[in-house]
Scaffold this motif. Structure first.
Motif, mmCIF file in Angstrom:
data_model
loop_
_atom_site.group_PDB
_atom_site.id
_atom_site.type_symbol
_atom_site.label_atom_id
_atom_site.label_comp_id
_atom_site.label_asym_id
_atom_site.label_seq_id
_atom_site.Cartn_x
_atom_site.Cartn_y
_atom_site.Cartn_z
ATOM 1 N N GLY A 290 33.139 53.649 -6.828
ATOM 2 C CA GLY A 290 33.026 52.692 -5.732
ATOM 3 C C GLY A 290 31.761 51.868 -5.736
ATOM 4 N N SER A 308 31.169 56.229 -1.052
ATOM 5 C CA SER A 308 31.692 55.924 -2.382
ATOM 6 C C SER A 308 31.152 56.936 -3.379
ATOM 7 C CB SER A 308 31.267 54.514 -2.809
ATOM 8 O OG SER A 308 31.902 53.539 -2.023
ATOM 9 N N SER A 354 38.842 51.677 -6.326
ATOM 10 C CA SER A 354 37.679 50.876 -5.934
ATOM 11 C C SER A 354 37.314 50.009 -7.134
ATOM 12 C CB SER A 354 36.522 51.771 -5.484
ATOM 13 O OG SER A 354 36.169 52.711 -6.481
#
Length: 447
Positions: A290, A308, A354
């Motif tokens: 992410g 993330s 992501s």
């Protein structure tokens, strides 16, 4: 509106939901503004300017889930939306896996300092329409001037966007994120000697407008179109296949869907029940990160406020696990991987990538080609979205370049490539060094 006002709106929604009977509540606010300029034939064809904001409210009444959203950010509308979410929850079926993420200590959130800096020129509105038009025209003129056989450019497009979001819940989660993004894309058409015309496309992304270099994009699109002039059909053959980076990215997206936990739990994935097994050649390592700085969508947290993280899905050919949001993680008794993705404030978080990519190798694209005595370099495919995620079978249309003795011999058209995802992964012999993201999925050239 300011960051403070965004947070005030979300807090108002959470408080209203709790007062209406929710046992837990979440507010997701987002604001986006974007501009797209399209030119063709030296003239502006289209200009799109969009600006929108809103809030989505997700609540739990015990284990019943409810959701509602609105673009009306007045206090009364936000409160009504929260009450509607509670009413929706009260009429929904209970599900023990429904939950909102718990608060995680602040040091678990990877700092935004590692992200590309915001383009303050875009945020403040200092980029004028003329600058955008000039970029699009420059990209088109570069493609047209590349070779006299470039007959036209169907579309030369430059876009930029500013996106801001704030997600918070009654468990203490609260994370704010802003990002700027710019893209350039072009479709060039080549014609010569009365032959069928051929098209070449290219794309580039940057986080700042000043870093969006459009002339190389126009040149690459022109080159791709020219390479396909004189394309011919070939007889059925079994040969090594090289997937050019854009095509490899499409293939990776098909693989990626089968690595989403919701698909695995529904038994709609060819990887179900195979964690710990060898599913690919040891040259293959696939990661979702992410905060990956080379990706298109780095962020400190997902659409649920979960930090993330870097998740290794396939490590040197071995399947390590799947991507999760809060719901699928609860079903499997594991932690979320921070992959609760929202398309907008009007949607619930679904499991999604992501920055999902195949780790690049060290060999160049040129050397991959040079090392093949006979191969098919696929530069474009049609129908990759039809890959069967359960069986892994696929059959797609393709165009590309025929390779002999390490060199391009002639372009190829109207071919069909058929096989199985499992076999492709196990037979990847080499991975190039030219990783590029064309979406949330990125890949180098692969052999």
């Amino acid at each position: 509106m300011t960051r403070t006002s965004d947070e005030t709106i979300v807090r108002l929604a959470i408080e209203a939901a709790l007062q209406a009977g929710a046992s837990a509540a979440e507010g997701f606010f987002s604001r986006s503004s974007s501009t797209t300029v399209e030119v063709s034939g030296g003239k502006v064809e289209n200009v799109k300017v969009r600006d929108g904001s809103g809030i989505g409210v997700r609540v739990l009444v015990e284990t019943r889930l409810g959701f509602a959203h609105t673009s009306d950010l007045s206090d009364s509308a936000v409160k009504k939306t929260a009450k509607d979410a509670v009413a929706n929850a009260q009429s929904s079926a209970p599900d023990p896996y429904n939950r909102l993420p718990a608060f995680i200590s602040a040091d678990k959130y990877r700092t935004e300092l590692g992200l590309a800096p915001l383009d303050e020129a875009l945020v403040s509105g200092r980029i004028g329409m003329e600058e955008r038009i000039d970029r699009a025209l420059s990209m088109e003129s570069t493609a047209r001037a590349y070779d006299k056989r470039i007959a036209k450019v169907r579309q030369s497009s430059v876009s930029d966007a500013v996106h801001e979001s704030y997600v918070s819940n009654s468990n203490g989660v609260g994370i704010h994120h802003r990002i700027t993004s710019c893209t350039a894309s072009i479709l060039a058409v080549a014609e010569a000697n009365g032959e069928a015309s051929q098209m070449g496309w290219d794309f580039e992304h940057s986080f700042a407008f000043k870093d969006l270099h459009v002339k190389p994009v126009g040149a690459r699109a022109a080159q791709r179109a020219l390479e396909l002039l004189g394309a011919r059909k070939i007889e059925t053959a079994t040969v090594p296949v090289i997937l050019d980076a854009p095509v490899a990215g499409e293939f990776l997206a098909a693989v990626g869907q089968a690595l989403m936990a919701d698909q695995v739990q529904k038994r709609k994935s060819l990887f179900a029940g195979r964690v710990g097994e060898n599913v690919a050649n040891d040259a293959v390592t696939i990661i979702d990160d992410g905060m990956y700085e080379r990706g298109i969508a780095p962020a400190p947290a997902d659409g649920e406020g979960v930090p993330s993280q870097k998740t290794v899905l396939i490590d040197s050919g071995t399947l390590k696990g799947f991507l999760h949001n809060a719901y699928t993680a609860a079903r499997d008794g594991v932690a979320s991987t921070g992959n609760g993705v929202r398309s907008s404030y009007a949607s619930l978080p679904e499991v999604g990538p992501s920055n999902f990519y195949l780790v690049p190798g060290t060999v160049t694209r040129t050397d991959l080609i040079a090392g093949c005595s006979r191969a098919y370099l696929v530069t474009d495919v049609m129908g990759m979205h039809t890959v069967d995620s359960v069986s892994g079978d696929f059959s797609v249309g393709a165009t590309g370049l025929w390779i002999e003795d390490g060199k391009v011999k002639f372009p190829v058209r109207e071919t069909t490539i058929a096989g199985n995802v499992r076999d492709v992964l196990l037979n990847i012999k080499a991975v190039g060094d030219d990783l590029k993201f064309y979406s949330r999925f990125g890949s180098p050239t692969i052999l």
